[in-house]
Scaffold this active site. Sequence first.
Site, PDB file in Angstrom:
ATOM      1  CE  LYS A  67      -8.848   5.671 -13.166  1.00  0.00           C
ATOM      2  NZ  LYS A  67      -8.138   6.826 -12.618  1.00  0.00           N
ATOM      3  CE  LYS A  91      -0.031  -0.475 -11.613  1.00  0.00           C
ATOM      4  NZ  LYS A  91       0.187   0.696 -10.748  1.00  0.00           N
ATOM      5  CE  LYS A 103       1.328   7.601 -11.900  1.00  0.00           C
ATOM      6  NZ  LYS A 103       0.788   6.449 -11.152  1.00  0.00           N
ATOM      7  CB  THR A 187      -3.024   1.356  -3.305  1.00  0.00           C
ATOM      8  OG1 THR A 187      -3.637   2.176  -4.297  1.00  0.00           O
ATOM      9  CG2 THR A 187      -1.703   0.835  -3.820  1.00  0.00           C
ATOM     10  CG  ASN A 218      -3.239   6.378  -0.298  1.00  0.00           C
ATOM     11  OD1 ASN A 218      -3.389   5.187  -0.530  1.00  0.00           O
ATOM     12  ND2 ASN A 218      -4.215   7.252  -0.391  1.00  0.00           N
ATOM     13  CB  SER A 355      -9.415   4.285  -9.998  1.00  0.00           C
ATOM     14  OG  SER A 355      -8.735   5.162  -9.142  1.00  0.00           O
TER      15      SER A 355
END
Length: 430
Positions: A67, A91, A103, A187, A218, A355
């Site tokens: 992820k 995380k 990523k 976030t 963001n 997410s």
Amino acid sequence: MDRLLADASKRLEEALKYVEISEDASERLKYPKTSLSVSIPVRMDDGSLRIFQGYRVRYDDTRGPGKGGVRYHPNVTMDEVQSLAFWMTFKCALLNLPFGGAKGGITLNPKELSKQELERLSRGYIEGIADFIGPDMDILAPDVYTNEIIMGWMMDQYSIIQRKISPGVVTGKPQTMGGSQGRNKATGTGAFYVIQAMLAKFDRVPEDTTIAVQGFGNAGSVVAQLLAKAGYKVVAVSDSQGGIYAKMGLDIPSISQYKKENRGIKAVYCEDSVCNIVEHQILTNEDLLKLDVDVLIPAALENQITEKNADDVKARYIFEVANGPINSAADIILNQKGIEIFPDILVNAGGVTVSYFEWVQNRSGLYWTNTEVNERLKEKMVVEAEKVWSIAQQHSVSMRTAAYIHALNRLGEALDAKGTRDYYVNGLSH
Ligand code: NAD
């Protein structure tokens, strides 16, 4: 090992002293599992062909599918993508999400491309990595200079290749394509919950707490808005063009509105700078980091505070909303100065948490309200933040080391469940 990943891995060494995981597991976590590099040919609007370099890294998938976001930036390298995938691994474990870490990125300045060129590039990227991703393999999301429009193109392209609608391959999509309520602001919202819970430990009163935020995208703009709304004094904000400062506190809603309006006019990217808004002092991004404020929130890019400028930082608390904004050498200096650092893998985990909620909703077909999303987000962020705080108190270690201890315990257990050296050396006892 390359520079950024090597620096990221240093955080493990300290935490490993406090956890009981096998040597095998700790060795495995030092290396990315799979790294893919693709070249993406894109037909430009003037008819010419340009080849872009793209990457996707799956660092570890022991706890679930990979992820992680996709970044469009001129500085994207394999090393950067690997280190970002490393942070995602910890995380997801820290938040107890059933995911591994991944990523992606493309090396380019996205502001130089038209919207049509960006669409062809995004679809081309998916063509390149399609065999490597999927709702049960590796799930994409937005990161720096990618947004929900781009996520929509990516999900659509993957669905075309698969010949079936596959919303679960990408999160952060437009809601009309299966996106979740609250993902856009997740976030910043998650960071706000952590900041509130942690500042309460120090009896901080919002009205007497000054805050500077580096990066008004963001993540940064949302956390700045929520903090201002809760009564905190946000005295400085910045973006890639520079920053603004007002001793008595900035009018964050107007600044956000200004950026929003310009983004609307300028299609995919907001090209205007917060510097265009009046009644403030102008300051550089370097100066923002040195401000005498209570709380500093780096929310732009990695390596903003290094051994070169760490001595000049005057904030009392730093909440890392960006990934990796402080390098390991600076960490030591800031710790010696008594600055309390709340690490990225905890503070900015709200994005990946929602997410996860989006992925769950895509798979169940049942969609939640904004209130439901935010309630679940708050619960997860505060519960895990409190656990990290307890570990830090218990071992008298920094919040960063405590966060890695917490994540390592979960990762180590999962890795060891797959088989350890003991099984082979001593055999299974039953
Ligand atoms: P974004 O593209 O929306 O915003 C980035 C912001 O940083 C922009 O305002 C840009 O102008 C500014 N910026 C760029 N270079 C800068 C510089 N040198 N100095 C100051 N500002 C600069 O990106 P984002 O999604 O808000 O991501 C910001 C950080 O948060 C990144 O480190 C990212 O990895 C991290 N993050 C984002 C999410 C998410 O869900 N968006 C989740 C977790 C972590």
